[in-house]
Design a protein around this motif. Structure first.
Motif, mmCIF file in Angstrom:
data_model
loop_
_atom_site.group_PDB
_atom_site.id
_atom_site.type_symbol
_atom_site.label_atom_id
_atom_site.label_comp_id
_atom_site.label_asym_id
_atom_site.label_seq_id
_atom_site.Cartn_x
_atom_site.Cartn_y
_atom_site.Cartn_z
ATOM 1 N N ASP A 1 14.603 -31.121 -52.482
ATOM 2 C CA ASP A 1 14.051 -31.830 -53.633
ATOM 3 C C ASP A 1 15.003 -31.550 -54.793
ATOM 4 O O ASP A 1 14.847 -30.566 -55.518
ATOM 5 C CB ASP A 1 12.639 -31.334 -53.952
ATOM 6 N N GLU B 1 13.842 -21.926 -53.927
ATOM 7 C CA GLU B 1 14.153 -22.758 -55.086
ATOM 8 C C GLU B 1 15.430 -22.239 -55.754
ATOM 9 O O GLU B 1 15.660 -21.027 -55.813
ATOM 10 C CB GLU B 1 12.987 -22.758 -56.069
ATOM 11 N N GLU C 1 12.565 -28.836 -42.056
ATOM 12 C CA GLU C 1 11.519 -29.566 -41.335
ATOM 13 C C GLU C 1 11.425 -29.136 -39.865
ATOM 14 O O GLU C 1 10.348 -29.122 -39.290
ATOM 15 C CB GLU C 1 11.775 -31.062 -41.430
ATOM 16 N N VAL D 1 13.780 -27.388 -48.050
ATOM 17 C CA VAL D 1 12.680 -27.457 -47.084
ATOM 18 C C VAL D 1 13.258 -27.722 -45.698
ATOM 19 O O VAL D 1 13.961 -28.720 -45.502
ATOM 20 C CB VAL D 1 11.665 -28.567 -47.449
ATOM 21 N N LYS E 1 14.497 -36.753 -52.936
ATOM 22 C CA LYS E 1 14.730 -36.036 -51.684
ATOM 23 C C LYS E 1 16.146 -36.317 -51.186
ATOM 24 O O LYS E 1 16.560 -37.472 -51.091
ATOM 25 C CB LYS E 1 13.723 -36.473 -50.611
ATOM 26 N N LYS F 1 14.740 -27.471 -54.403
ATOM 27 C CA LYS F 1 14.016 -26.654 -53.438
ATOM 28 C C LYS F 1 14.425 -27.086 -52.034
ATOM 29 O O LYS F 1 14.505 -28.278 -51.740
ATOM 30 C CB LYS F 1 12.504 -26.841 -53.626
ATOM 31 N N ASN G 1 13.844 -21.445 -46.121
ATOM 32 C CA ASN G 1 12.776 -22.432 -46.255
ATOM 33 C C ASN G 1 11.962 -22.194 -47.529
ATOM 34 O O ASN G 1 11.494 -21.085 -47.788
ATOM 35 C CB ASN G 1 11.855 -22.369 -45.030
ATOM 36 N N ASN G 2 11.821 -23.232 -48.331
ATOM 37 C CA ASN G 2 11.073 -23.221 -49.592
ATOM 38 C C ASN G 2 11.751 -22.417 -50.700
ATOM 39 O O ASN G 2 11.127 -22.149 -51.737
ATOM 40 C CB ASN G 2 9.640 -22.707 -49.391
ATOM 41 N N GLY H 1 16.358 -31.098 -42.560
ATOM 42 C CA GLY H 1 15.506 -30.720 -43.684
ATOM 43 C C GLY H 1 15.828 -31.610 -44.862
ATOM 44 O O GLY H 1 16.490 -32.643 -44.731
ATOM 45 N N TYR H 2 15.362 -31.215 -46.037
ATOM 46 C CA TYR H 2 15.681 -31.970 -47.242
ATOM 47 C C TYR H 2 15.639 -31.035 -48.448
ATOM 48 O O TYR H 2 15.033 -29.955 -48.406
ATOM 49 C CB TYR H 2 14.717 -33.149 -47.444
#
Length: 210
Positions: free
Chosen positions: A139, A91, A131, A129, A148, A127, A88-89, A136-137
């Motif tokens: 970027d 990059e 959810e 993410v 997205k 990045k 998660n998060n 999730g998605y």
């Protein structure tokens, strides 16, 4: 009397020096321990066995063309006490030069006539993410456009698997797709005589933590 006072001063000075050295040593040892602790994340995405596979499509019959990116760099985040925290998060950046399809001629054409047409084409970046526990998605930045990209995922123990489908035109790269189709015109011709490169790529990403 003077000798006694002098001796006491020397003893006091020596004891202070020893004390200071001892404290300095303790501080150094503590600092080393703190640095060591910071580096010991249970899950490190960069060290995981990461694979990025894709499937593009050609001809009216939608024949799949499989490939992969053989290298991915984690540029920020990517560490945590759990696999989910590490992902998660996080990059990432993917060098376009690492593309591989088991056909050197095809690899060359994709790099030159597809990615080579785009703006700032050396890297794909983004990045991740998460959810909730299944969607999730990303970027995702390609062709200097950030959009997205929704995905579904599973996380079983140390194994993370992601599935997504992207439309190339969402990243304003239709001209790159047309360029590739022109370069591969005859190879992308089906039984109907029509040359077609689909505006759709399926992505499958997996990470197996050590």
């Amino acid at each position: 009397m003077k000798k006694i006072v002098y001796s006491l001063i020397i003893c006091f000075t020596i004891s202070q020096m020893i004390s200071c050295k001892s404290e300095a040593k303790k501080e150094t040892e503590t600092t080393k321990e703190e640095i060591k602790t910071e580096k010991q994340a249970a899950f490190v995405l960069q060290d995981a066995n990461n694979s990025i596979n894709w499937v593009a499509y050609k001809t009216t019959e939608k024949i799949p063309v499989k490939g992969q990116f053989q290298k991915v760099n984690i540029t920020a985040g990517g560490e945590g006490n759990t696999a989910k925290e590490a992902i998660n998060n996080a990059e990432f950046s993917i060098p376009v030069s690492s593309i591989f399809t088991s056909d050197t001629s095809r690899d060359f054409k994709i790099k030159k006539f597809f990615f080579g047409i785009m703006d700032k084409t050396e890297l794909l970046s983004g990045k991740l993410v998460l959810e909730n526990d299944s969607i999730g998605y990303a970027d995702l930045t390609m062709n200097s456009v950030t959009k997205k990209l929704p995905f579904k995922y599973t996380l079983n123990g140390k194994e993370f698997n992601l599935n997504a489908t992207m439309k190339i035109s969402d990243w304003q790269a239709q001209n790159a797709l047309d360029s590739l189709n022109t370069a591969c015109k005859d190879l992308h011709k089906g039984a109907d005589g029509v040359s077609k490169t689909w505006d759709e790529v399926a992505l499958t990403i997996s990470s197996i933590f050590k």
